[in-house]
Design an enzyme around this catalytic site. Sequence first.
Site, PDB file in Angstrom:
ATOM      1  N   VAL A  70       2.839   3.795  -3.960  1.00  0.00           N
ATOM      2  CA  VAL A  70       1.754   4.788  -3.927  1.00  0.00           C
ATOM      3  C   VAL A  70       2.220   6.145  -3.384  1.00  0.00           C
ATOM      4  O   VAL A  70       1.997   7.192  -4.007  1.00  0.00           O
ATOM      5  CB  VAL A  70       0.596   4.248  -3.037  1.00  0.00           C
ATOM      6  CG1 VAL A  70      -0.483   5.287  -2.833  1.00  0.00           C
ATOM      7  CG2 VAL A  70       0.012   2.965  -3.647  1.00  0.00           C
ATOM      8  N   ASP A  71       2.881   6.117  -2.229  1.00  0.00           N
ATOM      9  CA  ASP A  71       3.174   7.372  -1.510  1.00  0.00           C
ATOM     10  C   ASP A  71       3.972   8.386  -2.334  1.00  0.00           C
ATOM     11  O   ASP A  71       3.649   9.587  -2.302  1.00  0.00           O
ATOM     12  CB  ASP A  71       3.907   7.070  -0.190  1.00  0.00           C
ATOM     13  CG  ASP A  71       3.093   6.139   0.700  1.00  0.00           C
ATOM     14  OD1 ASP A  71       1.900   5.946   0.419  1.00  0.00           O
ATOM     15  OD2 ASP A  71       3.663   5.594   1.663  1.00  0.00           O
TER      16      ASP A  71
ATOM     17  N   HIS B  63       0.819  -1.206   0.000  1.00  0.00           N
ATOM     18  CA  HIS B  63       0.000   0.000   0.000  1.00  0.00           C
ATOM     19  C   HIS B  63       0.857   1.261   0.000  1.00  0.00           C
ATOM     20  O   HIS B  63       0.378   2.352  -0.257  1.00  0.00           O
ATOM     21  CB  HIS B  63      -0.901  -0.051   1.255  1.00  0.00           C
ATOM     22  CG  HIS B  63      -1.850   1.084   1.364  1.00  0.00           C
ATOM     23  ND1 HIS B  63      -2.426   1.682   0.266  1.00  0.00           N
ATOM     24  CD2 HIS B  63      -2.320   1.762   2.428  1.00  0.00           C
ATOM     25  CE1 HIS B  63      -3.226   2.661   0.670  1.00  0.00           C
ATOM     26  NE2 HIS B  63      -3.167   2.730   1.978  1.00  0.00           N
ATOM     27  N   CYS B  64       2.168   1.128   0.287  1.00  0.00           N
ATOM     28  CA  CYS B  64       2.964   2.333   0.549  1.00  0.00           C
ATOM     29  C   CYS B  64       3.955   2.706  -0.551  1.00  0.00           C
ATOM     30  O   CYS B  64       3.841   3.774  -1.149  1.00  0.00           O
ATOM     31  CB  CYS B  64       3.730   2.151   1.857  1.00  0.00           C
ATOM     32  SG  CYS B  64       2.640   1.909   3.264  1.00  0.00           S
ATOM     33  N   ILE B  65       4.925   1.822  -0.803  1.00  0.00           N
ATOM     34  CA  ILE B  65       6.066   2.228  -1.633  1.00  0.00           C
ATOM     35  C   ILE B  65       5.672   2.616  -3.071  1.00  0.00           C
ATOM     36  O   ILE B  65       6.174   3.600  -3.598  1.00  0.00           O
ATOM     37  CB  ILE B  65       7.173   1.124  -1.626  1.00  0.00           C
ATOM     38  CG1 ILE B  65       7.550   0.764  -0.178  1.00  0.00           C
ATOM     39  CG2 ILE B  65       8.407   1.559  -2.397  1.00  0.00           C
ATOM     40  CD1 ILE B  65       8.093   1.906   0.660  1.00  0.00           C
TER      41      ILE B  65
END
Length: 436
Positions: free
Chosen positions: A276-277, A272-274
């Site tokens: 997307v952020d 969910h992070c790398i």
Amino acid sequence: MSHAGLVERIRNREARLTVIGQGYVGLPLAVEFARAGFPVTGLDTDLDRVTALNAGRSCSPDVESEDLATLLRQGRYEATSDFSVLEQSEAVLICVPTPLRKSKDPDISFVVAAAEQAAARFRPGQLVILESTTYPGTTEELLLSLFEGRQARVGVNLFLAFSPERIDPGNATFKVRDIPKVVGGVTPECAHLAAFLYRQIITKVVEVSSPKVAELAKLYENVFRNVNIALANEFALMCQRLGVSTREVIDAAATKPFGFMPFYPGPGIGGHCIPVDPLYLAWKMRLNGYEARFIALADEINRAMPRHVVELVTEALNRRARCVNAARILALGVAYKRGVGDMRESPALEIVAKLRDRGAEVSYADPYVPSIVLDGAVLKAVAVTDEELRATDCALILADHPEFDYRRIVEAAALVVDTRNATWGIPAPADRILRL
Ligand SMILES: NC(=O)c1ccc[n+]([C@@H]2O[C@H](COP(=O)([O-])OP(=O)(O)OC[C@H]3O[C@@H](n4cnc5c(N)ncnc54)[C@H](O)[C@@H]3O)[C@@H](O)[C@H]2O)c1
């Protein structure tokens, strides 16, 4: 409630806390506060999740169901989907998803929905902290505006802060309490109060001068990771062309005791992070007339990796006089990384779909993922038996789960394509193994 009153109630572990969003981030946080003695409510819109949590079934690799059941029994934790609980909450922590839209722009609708619910039930003296990863300015430009006009006066009777969550689900070494917490408040009072709350459960809390600094610190961490993974991925493409083992090169470079931190190539980036952020930051910068070039390039390289893996499999099969069409391929590990069942943005899905498009018969094994849905069809995980391995034309390692017996895989499969270097050090004839 006055500022001093809330400090006292936090000190005595009496302050009622609500954690909005009970996923990978919110549940471990809620449980840690409950363990410390606070009365905690986990608020989530997913009714099935709420039912499971209240039955003592954890949905996080970082929370044991047994521990959850104990806290439920002791009355220190409960889950609900009833937002009216916010009326009684002295501190509200928001841990809802921040995904991308199809256009790759930020989708902060979950944050807005959660914050609107909190603002509609604002209780003077409340501490509100956003933990979801988001673009710089979200706390001060967006969240604050939702509370203003509801008798909320920031720094006086509303204490608003941003504190990014840095949890690494499944990481046995660094749990919620071990990971230093960065806190940025809209006013110094907001920062101090939020930091004081976190100090009840977290070993090190770092106050910064504003929510924007805290929002950017989180984004910088994940941009750093994304860019370095992209560099390792591009390095792998170069090493392949030069006929050199990427892993050997990285390991050799990593013997330098300073100024180098090893990153390894893989089949793409997921979670969910790398992936997307960084795009949250790129979007915000575009609004400011600035193109974030490192982010764009890293994103391009990382997103091209699944295609490269499909080419690797094609080439490896070709070397053994086989073609992808009608080849039997066993994908090992479809989660986005080792040791978890998280399928969000997992590059394995794209790789499996592309191989199937080329006519391959793809099955998969993953101890954490019982089934996946591809083009509307459900694919069930198979067991990694010797029979399965012998029947496959190519064993394709996509997530290096510790449960797999890599020596056995190398011995039994006719061909192994290893995108994680999980078989590093296991001897095999060069024409039977291809490592990224
Ligand atoms: N997963 C990670 O490793 C990780 C690490 C650090 C930071 N983060 C960030 O933390 C945030 C949450 O991520 P996550 O992985 O916990 O997500 P998740 O999908 O695991 O959990 C989010 C939960 O929020 C609930 N939810 C959605 N909208 C809601 C609403 N309006 N009200 C109440 N509940 C609502 C969902 O039902 C879900 O249970 C994201 O911003 C993410 O980028 C995630």
